[in-house]
Scaffold this motif. Sequence first.
Motif, short mmCIF file in Angstrom:
data_model
loop_
_atom_site.label_atom_id
_atom_site.label_comp_id
_atom_site.label_asym_id
_atom_site.label_seq_id
_atom_site.Cartn_x
_atom_site.Cartn_y
_atom_site.Cartn_z
N LEU A 290 11.53 -1.43 13.38
CA LEU A 290 10.71 -0.46 14.10
C LEU A 290 11.31 0.94 14.00
N ALA A 291 12.61 1.04 14.23
CA ALA A 291 13.27 2.35 14.15
C ALA A 291 13.18 2.93 12.74
N ALA A 292 13.44 2.10 11.74
CA ALA A 292 13.38 2.57 10.36
C ALA A 292 11.96 2.97 9.96
N ASP A 293 10.99 2.20 10.41
CA ASP A 293 9.60 2.53 10.09
C ASP A 293 9.17 3.84 10.74
N GLN A 294 9.64 4.08 11.96
CA GLN A 294 9.31 5.35 12.62
C GLN A 294 9.94 6.53 11.89
N VAL A 295 11.19 6.39 11.50
CA VAL A 295 11.86 7.45 10.76
C VAL A 295 11.11 7.72 9.45
N CYS A 296 10.71 6.66 8.78
CA CYS A 296 9.98 6.82 7.51
C CYS A 296 8.64 7.50 7.73
N ALA A 297 7.92 7.11 8.76
CA ALA A 297 6.62 7.72 9.02
C ALA A 297 6.76 9.21 9.31
N TYR A 298 7.76 9.57 10.12
CA TYR A 298 7.97 10.99 10.43
C TYR A 298 8.44 11.77 9.21
N ALA B 5 0.83 -1.21 0.00
CA ALA B 5 0.00 0.00 0.00
C ALA B 5 0.87 1.26 0.00
N VAL B 6 1.94 1.25 0.79
CA VAL B 6 2.84 2.40 0.82
C VAL B 6 3.47 2.62 -0.56
N VAL B 7 3.91 1.53 -1.18
CA VAL B 7 4.51 1.65 -2.52
C VAL B 7 3.47 2.20 -3.50
N ALA B 8 2.26 1.68 -3.46
CA ALA B 8 1.21 2.14 -4.38
C ALA B 8 0.87 3.61 -4.14
N PHE B 9 0.73 4.01 -2.88
CA PHE B 9 0.43 5.42 -2.57
C PHE B 9 1.55 6.33 -3.05
N MET B 10 2.78 5.90 -2.86
CA MET B 10 3.92 6.72 -3.28
C MET B 10 4.01 6.82 -4.80
N VAL B 11 3.71 5.75 -5.50
CA VAL B 11 3.75 5.79 -6.97
C VAL B 11 2.69 6.76 -7.50
N ILE C 119 -0.28 15.25 -2.06
CA ILE C 119 -0.25 15.40 -0.60
C ILE C 119 -1.21 14.41 0.05
N ILE C 120 -2.38 14.22 -0.53
CA ILE C 120 -3.35 13.27 0.04
C ILE C 120 -2.78 11.85 0.03
N PHE C 121 -2.20 11.44 -1.09
CA PHE C 121 -1.64 10.09 -1.15
C PHE C 121 -0.39 9.95 -0.28
N THR C 122 0.33 11.04 -0.08
CA THR C 122 1.46 11.00 0.84
C THR C 122 0.97 10.81 2.27
N LEU C 123 -0.12 11.47 2.62
CA LEU C 123 -0.70 11.29 3.96
C LEU C 123 -1.26 9.88 4.14
N LEU C 124 -1.82 9.31 3.08
CA LEU C 124 -2.28 7.92 3.17
C LEU C 124 -1.09 6.98 3.39
N ALA C 125 0.02 7.26 2.73
CA ALA C 125 1.23 6.46 2.94
C ALA C 125 1.75 6.63 4.36
N ALA C 126 1.64 7.84 4.90
CA ALA C 126 2.05 8.06 6.29
C ALA C 126 1.17 7.26 7.24
N GLY C 127 -0.11 7.19 6.95
CA GLY C 127 -1.01 6.38 7.78
C GLY C 127 -0.65 4.90 7.72
N ALA C 128 -0.36 4.42 6.52
CA ALA C 128 0.05 3.02 6.39
C ALA C 128 1.38 2.76 7.09
N SER C 129 2.28 3.73 7.04
CA SER C 129 3.56 3.59 7.75
C SER C 129 3.33 3.59 9.26
N GLY C 130 2.41 4.41 9.73
CA GLY C 130 2.09 4.42 11.15
C GLY C 130 1.49 3.11 11.62
N ILE C 131 0.64 2.53 10.80
CA ILE C 131 0.07 1.22 11.14
C ILE C 131 1.18 0.16 11.15
#
Length: 173
Positions: free
Chosen positions: A89-97, A9-15, A145-157
């Motif tokens: 976990l650390a890498a995912d947090q950095v990515c989400a932020y 999902a993150v890859v798709a949102f980013m694409v 921006i909307i799809f970036t925020l969706l990717a941030a949500g998926a990263s947070g999950i």
Amino acid sequence: MVDIALRSAVVAFMVVSLSAMFTSTQHSEVHIIGFSIPVSLRWNRSQPFEFLVVVELLICAYAFVQFVYQSVVLAKNAVPTRRCIWVQLAADQVCAYLVLAAAAAAAGASRTNKSGFQSLGMQNIKVPGVCIVLDKFCNRATIAIIFTLLAAGASGISVTLDVYMLTLTYYMG
């Protein structure tokens, strides 16, 4: 299995977001006090949008690598070690932020400040907003921006899932 779906999902949102940013170019004219001023806007003419694109490329690559890694772990029916989960976990947090910071920077750059002319004492100058003049660019930037925020949500999950997996490894072993 859920982690693989989140990574895809993150890859798709980013694409989708990257394609919206790469195709967002517009040329127009602004009329101020009887003068026509040509205006053009492209994502690489703004540092916040450049930051957004660079972060999206990095996060897309990271999510794809994690997708491949999680697929291999699932195919081998293996259990990741605690150290591996901590690093993830650390890498995912950095990515989400990073994704949130990039989306916030791009959203801030897409706003226009009309009060600059009023502070100079020019009350009668009618300056159209950026999104009125360059509506196509703003629409695509909004999609990005909307799809970036969706990717941030998926990263947070995904971060939450990492914490859950880490908790399981401490209680099971």
